[in-house]
Design a protein around this motif. Sequence first.
Motif, PDB file in Angstrom:
ATOM      1  N   LEU A   1       0.812  -1.207   0.000  1.00  0.00           N
ATOM      2  CA  LEU A   1       0.000   0.000   0.000  1.00  0.00           C
ATOM      3  C   LEU A   1       0.848   1.262   0.000  1.00  0.00           C
ATOM      4  O   LEU A   1       0.510   2.247  -0.674  1.00  0.00           O
ATOM      5  CB  LEU A   1      -0.947  -0.006   1.198  1.00  0.00           C
ATOM      6  N   ASP A   2       1.945   1.244   0.740  1.00  0.00           N
ATOM      7  CA  ASP A   2       2.848   2.406   0.746  1.00  0.00           C
ATOM      8  C   ASP A   2       3.430   2.623  -0.647  1.00  0.00           C
ATOM      9  O   ASP A   2       3.564   3.777  -1.113  1.00  0.00           O
ATOM     10  CB  ASP A   2       3.965   2.208   1.767  1.00  0.00           C
ATOM     11  N   GLY A   3       3.785   1.520  -1.323  1.00  0.00           N
ATOM     12  CA  GLY A   3       4.327   1.643  -2.673  1.00  0.00           C
ATOM     13  C   GLY A   3       3.281   2.152  -3.658  1.00  0.00           C
ATOM     14  O   GLY A   3       3.576   3.000  -4.513  1.00  0.00           O
ATOM     15  N   LEU A   4       2.063   1.650  -3.540  1.00  0.00           N
ATOM     16  CA  LEU A   4       0.994   2.124  -4.411  1.00  0.00           C
ATOM     17  C   LEU A   4       0.709   3.610  -4.189  1.00  0.00           C
ATOM     18  O   LEU A   4       0.397   4.344  -5.123  1.00  0.00           O
ATOM     19  CB  LEU A   4      -0.290   1.317  -4.157  1.00  0.00           C
ATOM     20  N   GLU A   5       0.806   4.028  -2.939  1.00  0.00           N
ATOM     21  CA  GLU A   5       0.575   5.435  -2.603  1.00  0.00           C
ATOM     22  C   GLU A   5       1.535   6.335  -3.364  1.00  0.00           C
ATOM     23  O   GLU A   5       1.173   7.421  -3.834  1.00  0.00           O
ATOM     24  CB  GLU A   5       0.748   5.642  -1.101  1.00  0.00           C
ATOM     25  N   GLN A   6       2.776   5.891  -3.514  1.00  0.00           N
ATOM     26  CA  GLN A   6       3.768   6.688  -4.226  1.00  0.00           C
ATOM     27  C   GLN A   6       3.548   6.652  -5.734  1.00  0.00           C
ATOM     28  O   GLN A   6       3.749   7.642  -6.431  1.00  0.00           O
ATOM     29  CB  GLN A   6       5.180   6.171  -3.900  1.00  0.00           C
ATOM     30  N   ASP A   7       3.127   5.490  -6.265  1.00  0.00           N
ATOM     31  CA  ASP A   7       2.962   5.344  -7.715  1.00  0.00           C
ATOM     32  C   ASP A   7       1.642   5.923  -8.225  1.00  0.00           C
ATOM     33  O   ASP A   7       1.593   6.545  -9.292  1.00  0.00           O
ATOM     34  CB  ASP A   7       3.040   3.861  -8.110  1.00  0.00           C
ATOM     35  N   ASP A   8       0.564   5.699  -7.480  1.00  0.00           N
ATOM     36  CA  ASP A   8      -0.760   6.148  -7.913  1.00  0.00           C
ATOM     37  C   ASP A   8      -1.632   6.298  -6.672  1.00  0.00           C
ATOM     38  O   ASP A   8      -2.271   5.357  -6.208  1.00  0.00           O
ATOM     39  CB  ASP A   8      -1.374   5.123  -8.881  1.00  0.00           C
ATOM     40  N   SER A   9      -1.666   7.501  -6.137  1.00  0.00           N
ATOM     41  CA  SER A   9      -2.351   7.734  -4.865  1.00  0.00           C
ATOM     42  C   SER A   9      -3.858   7.470  -4.976  1.00  0.00           C
ATOM     43  O   SER A   9      -4.473   6.971  -4.034  1.00  0.00           O
ATOM     44  CB  SER A   9      -2.095   9.164  -4.375  1.00  0.00           C
ATOM     45  N   GLU A  10      -4.462   7.799  -6.138  1.00  0.00           N
ATOM     46  CA  GLU A  10      -5.897   7.570  -6.300  1.00  0.00           C
ATOM     47  C   GLU A  10      -6.209   6.075  -6.290  1.00  0.00           C
ATOM     48  O   GLU A  10      -7.158   5.629  -5.638  1.00  0.00           O
ATOM     49  CB  GLU A  10      -6.389   8.184  -7.603  1.00  0.00           C
ATOM     50  N   PHE A  11      -5.408   5.288  -7.015  1.00  0.00           N
ATOM     51  CA  PHE A  11      -5.614   3.846  -7.049  1.00  0.00           C
ATOM     52  C   PHE A  11      -5.401   3.254  -5.655  1.00  0.00           C
ATOM     53  O   PHE A  11      -6.156   2.382  -5.209  1.00  0.00           O
ATOM     54  CB  PHE A  11      -4.651   3.207  -8.054  1.00  0.00           C
ATOM     55  N   ALA A  12      -4.371   3.739  -4.949  1.00  0.00           N
ATOM     56  CA  ALA A  12      -4.092   3.241  -3.602  1.00  0.00           C
ATOM     57  C   ALA A  12      -5.261   3.511  -2.664  1.00  0.00           C
ATOM     58  O   ALA A  12      -5.637   2.657  -1.846  1.00  0.00           O
ATOM     59  CB  ALA A  12      -2.817   3.885  -3.065  1.00  0.00           C
ATOM     60  N   ALA A  13      -5.879   4.698  -2.781  1.00  0.00           N
ATOM     61  CA  ALA A  13      -7.016   5.038  -1.914  1.00  0.00           C
ATOM     62  C   ALA A  13      -8.195   4.114  -2.189  1.00  0.00           C
ATOM     63  O   ALA A  13      -8.887   3.673  -1.260  1.00  0.00           O
ATOM     64  CB  ALA A  13      -7.411   6.502  -2.141  1.00  0.00           C
ATOM     65  N   ARG A  14      -8.432   3.800  -3.452  1.00  0.00           N
ATOM     66  CA  ARG A  14      -9.535   2.896  -3.789  1.00  0.00           C
ATOM     67  C   ARG A  14      -9.263   1.487  -3.292  1.00  0.00           C
ATOM     68  O   ARG A  14     -10.171   0.779  -2.848  1.00  0.00           O
ATOM     69  CB  ARG A  14      -9.763   2.904  -5.303  1.00  0.00           C
ATOM     70  N   VAL A  15      -7.995   1.057  -3.364  1.00  0.00           N
ATOM     71  CA  VAL A  15      -7.649  -0.278  -2.872  1.00  0.00           C
ATOM     72  C   VAL A  15      -7.851  -0.359  -1.364  1.00  0.00           C
ATOM     73  O   VAL A  15      -8.356  -1.358  -0.839  1.00  0.00           O
ATOM     74  CB  VAL A  15      -6.196  -0.636  -3.245  1.00  0.00           C
ATOM     75  N   ARG A  16      -7.450   0.710  -0.654  1.00  0.00           N
ATOM     76  CA  ARG A  16      -7.626   0.708   0.805  1.00  0.00           C
ATOM     77  C   ARG A  16      -9.100   0.536   1.176  1.00  0.00           C
ATOM     78  O   ARG A  16      -9.432  -0.157   2.150  1.00  0.00           O
ATOM     79  CB  ARG A  16      -7.096   2.020   1.403  1.00  0.00           C
TER      80      ARG A  16
END
Length: 400
Positions: free
Chosen positions: A282-297
Motif C-alpha cells: 500500500l505504501d508503494g501504491l501510494e507513491q505510484d498512484d495515490s488515487e488507485f491506492a485510496a480505492r484499494v484501501r
Amino acid sequence: MSTELASLDDLGTPPLDLPPDLPSPADNIPMATPLSSPMSPPAQAESGNGHSASFSQTDFPSPDQTAILASLSRGQKAAIIVRVLLADGADLPISDFPEDLQHSLTRSMGSLKSITQETMVAVVEEFISEIDNVGMFFPGGLDGALKILENSLSPSMVTRLRREAGGVFYGDPWEKIVDLPTEILLDAMRNESIEVCAVMLSKLDVSRAAELLGLIPGARARRIAYAVSLTKSVTPEAVRRIGISLAQQLNNQPPVAFDDDPVDRVGAILNFSQARRRDEVLDGLEQDDSEFAARVRKAIFTFANIPQRIYEGDMPKIIRGLDQADLVTALGYARQTGEEAAVDYIMQNMSKRLAASLEEEIGERGEVGEADGEAAQAKVVAMVRRLEATGEISLRMDDA
C-alpha cells in the motif's frame, strides 16, 4: 400469407369494400376442422410417384375464399391476425418489432374498416395452414441470433459479431445498457454530456443510479442531478435514440480477460496477505498512484475493520460459522497487536455466556505467534467475505 409480420406491404391498398352478395359462412366458407376429427376424414389422392397422399378439406380453399384472400394485401392479412389475437387476450410483443414494422402494421390496420365473418375465417384458416407447415422459427437478423447464442460464444466473437451487426437494435436498447457492469456505465457517464448522463440515470433503477452518482465527483454529480429535473419533456423517441447510440458505443468495447475490477482484485489479494507485506504494498501504491491506492484501501477488509464494516446483528452469523479455537486465537492475537476495538465489538455482540467462555480460553491460550494469529484472523475475514458473497450479510460502506 407469410407468417412473419416483417413482410407487410401494399400499404396503399384502399379500405376493404367487399360486394354485398358474398355467400354466408354457413353455406360456403368451411370452418377449420381438426384433421383428427372423425367428422372429416382426409381425402385420398394418388401422388405422382404412386403413393397415396392425404388432404384435409381445408387444404382446398373454396372459390369464395380465394376471392376474399385475393382482395386483401399481405399487410391487411397480418393486421387481421393481430386484431384477432389481441381480441382473444394475447400479449403480443409488438413494441419489440422495428419501428418501420410497427408503423406498417398500424397503417395496414387503419386501412380496414369492418370485415365479414367469412373474411376473418378465410384469413385465419390461411394463417393456420401456413403455421402448420413451419417446423421452426429463427430470430431473423444477426442481432436476433446473438440474443440466442451470446452465452455460448466467446467474448471476442460476440464483440466481432456485434460490430458486424452494425448496431442494429430490435426492441429496447436500454435493456442491454441497464445490465452492464457498473464500471462500464461509470466510464460512459464520465465521457458523455450532462444531458445524456441525466437520461441514463433516469433509466436505471434507484439503487444503481445512487451507486453511480456516488462514484462521480461532487460538482459533476450535482449538475447531472439537476439535469434529471429537466428531462420531463424528453420524448420517448429521443430517449430511444440516445439508448441506441450508447449501446453501439458500449458494444464496441474490446473484450476483457478479467471480470473483476483491478481494485477488487488487488484488494482481495491484500486481504489475505501478511499485515507487514500489505502495508509495504500500500505504501508503494501510494507513491505510484495515490488515487488507485485510496480505492484499494477502501476495497480491503481486515480483522481491524470489523467494528466499522460489520453490522451488530450480523456478528452472530459470523461467529457461528467459525471454529471456536480459531476465534480464540484471532481474538488473542488482536489483543497483543492493539486491536482492542475489534475484540470488544465482537464480544459485545454475542451472548454473555459465550463471551465469558472465550475470555477464559484466551487467557489459557497465552501468547499467540504472528503466523498463527494472522492465519486465524484470515479465517475470520474469509468467513465474512463468504457470507457477504452469498448475501447472508452486507457490509457497511467505509467512508474513512
